[in-house]
Motif scaffolding. Structure first.
Motif, PDB file in Angstrom:
ATOM      1  N   ARG A  92       0.885  -1.175   0.000  1.00  0.00           N
ATOM      2  CA  ARG A  92       0.000   0.000   0.000  1.00  0.00           C
ATOM      3  C   ARG A  92       0.911   1.210   0.000  1.00  0.00           C
TER       4      ARG A  92
ATOM      5  N   SER B 232      -3.751   7.611  -0.944  1.00  0.00           N
ATOM      6  CA  SER B 232      -4.867   6.678  -1.050  1.00  0.00           C
ATOM      7  C   SER B 232      -6.124   7.404  -1.509  1.00  0.00           C
TER       8      SER B 232
ATOM      9  N   THR C 199      -3.997   3.081  -4.202  1.00  0.00           N
ATOM     10  CA  THR C 199      -2.862   3.727  -3.539  1.00  0.00           C
ATOM     11  C   THR C 199      -1.763   4.000  -4.556  1.00  0.00           C
TER      12      THR C 199
END
Length: 148
Positions: A8, A12, A84
């Motif tokens: 990630r 985001s 992300t």
């Protein structure tokens, strides 16, 4: 893309999958993931203080020179994805971004990388990073060093 576990990234954005993103097989069509990557790139640039837009610099523009996607799991509507993104490399004429997309069960459904190059708007020839983008590029470089 490497075989390393998916990551990630710092930026985001949540995105609701549209019914029209599905294909005849009943899952999200592979082309939709390229559009999702485009959406998170646009949101990423919009989130910066520069709000980078193509019309900010009349002489130089950022164009995509490559796109890689690695599909990891199918997605079926209705779904909300977490997209992300972060810069992975910044040069004097180039910018590389990486992206990962996550479903509501916390599975990575797609990873991607896009390569970009600054070009002169009139000639299409490679250009140096514009001065207006330099502070943001420096911020990205620092973040990459700190993470690395």
């Amino acid at each position: 893309m490497s075989e390393a576990p998916p990551r990630r990234y710092a930026f985001s954005h949540r995105h609701a999958v549209a019914w029209g993103d599905m294909d005849a097989l009943g899952h999200v069509n592979n082309v939709a993931y390229a559009r999702y990557f485009e959406i998170v790139r646009a949101e990423f640039f919009r989130s910066t203080q520069l709000g980078f837009r193509a019309d900010q610099n009349q002489d130089v523009m950022l164009v995509m020179s490559g796109l890689q996607l690695r599909y990891r799991s199918q997605v079926i509507w209705p779904a909300v994805l977490e997209l992300t993104l972060q810069p992975s490399q910044i040069g004097s004429r180039t910018l590389h971004l990486v992206c990962s997309m996550w479903d509501q069960e916390d599975r990575c459904v797609c990873e991607g990388r896009s390569d970009h190059i600054w070009v002169h708007r009139d000639s299409g020839r490679p250009a140096r990073l514009p001065l207006s983008f330099a502070p943001l590029a420096e911020q990205f470089r620092k973040e990459l060093q700190d993470a690395g």
